[in-house]
Design a protein around this motif. Structure first.
Motif, short mmCIF file in Angstrom:
data_model
loop_
_atom_site.label_atom_id
_atom_site.label_comp_id
_atom_site.label_asym_id
_atom_site.label_seq_id
_atom_site.Cartn_x
_atom_site.Cartn_y
_atom_site.Cartn_z
N CYS A 198 0.79 -1.23 0.00
CA CYS A 198 0.00 0.00 0.00
C CYS A 198 0.82 1.28 0.00
O CYS A 198 0.32 2.33 -0.40
CB CYS A 198 -0.96 0.00 1.19
N GLY A 199 2.05 1.24 0.47
CA GLY A 199 2.88 2.43 0.50
C GLY A 199 2.62 3.35 1.68
O GLY A 199 3.20 4.43 1.76
N THR A 200 1.77 2.94 2.61
CA THR A 200 1.40 3.80 3.73
C THR A 200 2.61 4.19 4.58
O THR A 200 2.72 5.34 5.04
CB THR A 200 0.36 3.10 4.61
N CYS A 201 3.53 3.27 4.80
CA CYS A 201 4.65 3.53 5.71
C CYS A 201 5.85 4.16 5.02
O CYS A 201 6.92 4.30 5.62
CB CYS A 201 5.07 2.23 6.40
N LYS A 202 5.70 4.56 3.78
CA LYS A 202 6.82 5.08 2.98
C LYS A 202 7.59 6.17 3.73
O LYS A 202 7.01 7.10 4.28
CB LYS A 202 6.28 5.65 1.67
N THR A 203 8.90 6.02 3.77
CA THR A 203 9.76 6.90 4.56
C THR A 203 11.07 7.12 3.82
O THR A 203 11.59 6.20 3.17
CB THR A 203 10.06 6.27 5.94
N LYS A 204 11.65 8.31 3.94
CA LYS A 204 12.95 8.57 3.33
C LYS A 204 14.06 8.05 4.24
O LYS A 204 14.06 8.31 5.44
CB LYS A 204 13.14 10.05 3.06
N MET A 205 14.99 7.31 3.64
CA MET A 205 16.14 6.80 4.37
C MET A 205 17.29 7.80 4.19
O MET A 205 17.73 8.06 3.06
CB MET A 205 16.53 5.41 3.85
N LEU A 206 17.75 8.36 5.30
CA LEU A 206 18.81 9.36 5.24
C LEU A 206 20.18 8.73 5.12
O LEU A 206 21.10 9.33 4.53
CB LEU A 206 18.74 10.26 6.47
N SER A 207 20.34 7.54 5.70
CA SER A 207 21.60 6.82 5.56
C SER A 207 21.35 5.35 5.86
O SER A 207 20.38 4.98 6.53
CB SER A 207 22.67 7.38 6.51
N ASP A 253 14.78 5.57 -6.08
CA ASP A 253 15.96 6.31 -6.53
C ASP A 253 16.17 7.58 -5.71
O ASP A 253 17.31 8.06 -5.58
CB ASP A 253 15.82 6.68 -8.01
N GLN A 254 15.09 8.12 -5.15
CA GLN A 254 15.17 9.32 -4.32
C GLN A 254 15.47 9.00 -2.86
O GLN A 254 15.57 9.91 -2.04
CB GLN A 254 13.86 10.11 -4.41
N GLY A 255 15.60 7.71 -2.54
CA GLY A 255 15.99 7.33 -1.19
C GLY A 255 14.86 6.86 -0.29
O GLY A 255 15.08 6.64 0.91
N PHE A 256 13.65 6.67 -0.84
CA PHE A 256 12.53 6.23 -0.01
C PHE A 256 12.53 4.70 0.12
O PHE A 256 12.94 3.98 -0.80
CB PHE A 256 11.21 6.71 -0.61
#
Length: 363
Positions: free
Chosen positions: A318-327, A344-347
């Motif tokens: 579903c993509g509900t928990c989608k989060t950007k990974m900083l490292s 590709d954007q880090g999510f």
């Protein structure tokens, strides 16, 4: 139950609802929309006002038959009416949450929630012209956007095309007609698979097609498109637009049919990591840290420590928990809930991501 007191409009405004701190809503109204769709209106138990983007969702945290189930529902309400929020729910065959809400949620009951959150909103893409395409209960985020644009009297040209099985299944039919009457920049059309018992129905019949879309909105190529509905519907919309040479950079969609996809199931997760095992997962905004040892997912590790993160399917759907990974690095095995350009954007999707190193998330 005693009626709520009338507000004193001369007093200072209530504080804003704070996602992550405020978490309890009280049901104040249940309204039938169609034979199998209901709207549930909620307000905060403590005086709060809601600020969110039209099109965002909340996550309900429920216990049904002894099992903890999280389910996301788009807000059909608009932040221009900030004292309540509402969700509009279609009863799904064998859907544990939608059936429970229809059968058990009553005025006066409370429910734990997370959010609002999400990025599906025309208010993140300011354009002079929009095309809203929805099917079934996928109408809810687009109705939220339409209500907000109308309330704010913004000069935006909106064409709203909704698909339904029959006229009896059209959600918010009268309100859409009222929006069109009161807002010269808002036009709507309905496409029904069949007329059903409505012998007076004179609208479009069948399914959305390029010919029908061109007739309703000849300038659709100039519009920013927002689509929500069952997966086959959205796949058909993409096919129509791509065949017409539409610039898909102007296309946005939101999946919502989690119960249809999941059947309400959630996978069992490995136990929490013991002290010193696995990798450190740090949440940059909250400052929280958890340990996560493969094959445990990041979401499972966070939940095992009592953290409350927005999630629904737990299987990368579903993509509900989608989060950007900083490292950091993860092994993510998703099922379509995230696009390659987002990766590709880090999510990442924490629900299906197993850490390969220490990880820092932008949450």
């Amino acid at each position: 139950m005693a009626a709520a007191p009338l507000p004193d409009f001369n007093m200072a405004e209530p504080a804003l609802w704070q996602p992550g701190t405020d978490d309890t809503l009280e049901c104040v109204l249940v309204r039938d929309e169609t034979h199998d769709v209901k709207t549930f209106v909620f307000r905060s138990q403590q005086p709060r006002r809601f600020r969110y983007l039209p099109g965002q969702f909340i996550t309900l945290e429920l216990e049904i038959n002894g099992a903890a189930i999280n389910r996301c529902y788009t807000l059909s309400s608009t932040p221009t009416r900030p004292d309540t929020v509402s969700i509009t729910v279609k009863r799904v065959p064998n859907g544990p949450v939608s059936n429970w809400l229809h059968d058990h949620m009553q005025v006066g009951q409370t429910v734990k929630v997370l959010g609002p959150s999400g990025e599906f909103s025309c208010f993140l893409h300011d354009r002079p012209k929009y095309l809203f395409l929805s099917a079934g209960s996928g109408i809810t985020p687009l109705m939220s956007m339409s209500r907000a644009l109308t309330d704010l009297v913004l000069d935006r040209d909106v064409v709203f095309v909704h698909s339904a099985r029959s006229p009896a299944d059209v959600i918010f039919a009268r309100e859409q007609q009222a929006l069109a009457r009161n807002n010269p920049s808002f036009r709507h059309a309905v496409i029904c698979e069949r007329a059903g018992a409505d012998r007076d129905y004179a609208g479009y019949q069948g399914f959305l097609s390029l010919a029908t879309l061109s007739n309703i909105a000849p300038d659709f190529r100039e519009r920013e498109v927002f689509t929500c509905g069952p997966a086959p519907y959205m796949a058909a919309v993409r096919k129509i637009l791509e065949a017409a040479g539409f610039n898909m950079q102007q296309y946005h969609e939101e999946s919502f049919a989690f119960e249809t996809l999941m059947g309400g199931a959630e996978e069992a997760q490995p136990p929490a990591a013991a002290a010193g095992e696995g990798y450190t997962i740090r949440f940059a905004k909250s400052g929280d840290e958890v340990r996560c040892a493969p094959p445990q997912t990041i979401l499972a590790a966070a939940k095992a420590t009592g953290m409350r993160l927005a999630s629904s399917c737990t299987q990368g759907l579903c993509g509900t928990c989608k989060t950007k990974m900083l490292s950091g690095q993860v092994d993510m095995k998703h099922a379509g809930g995230i696009r390659q350009r987002e990766i590709d954007q880090g999510f990442i999707l924490p629900c299906c991501s197993v850490p390969l190193s220490d990880v820092v998330l932008d949450r």
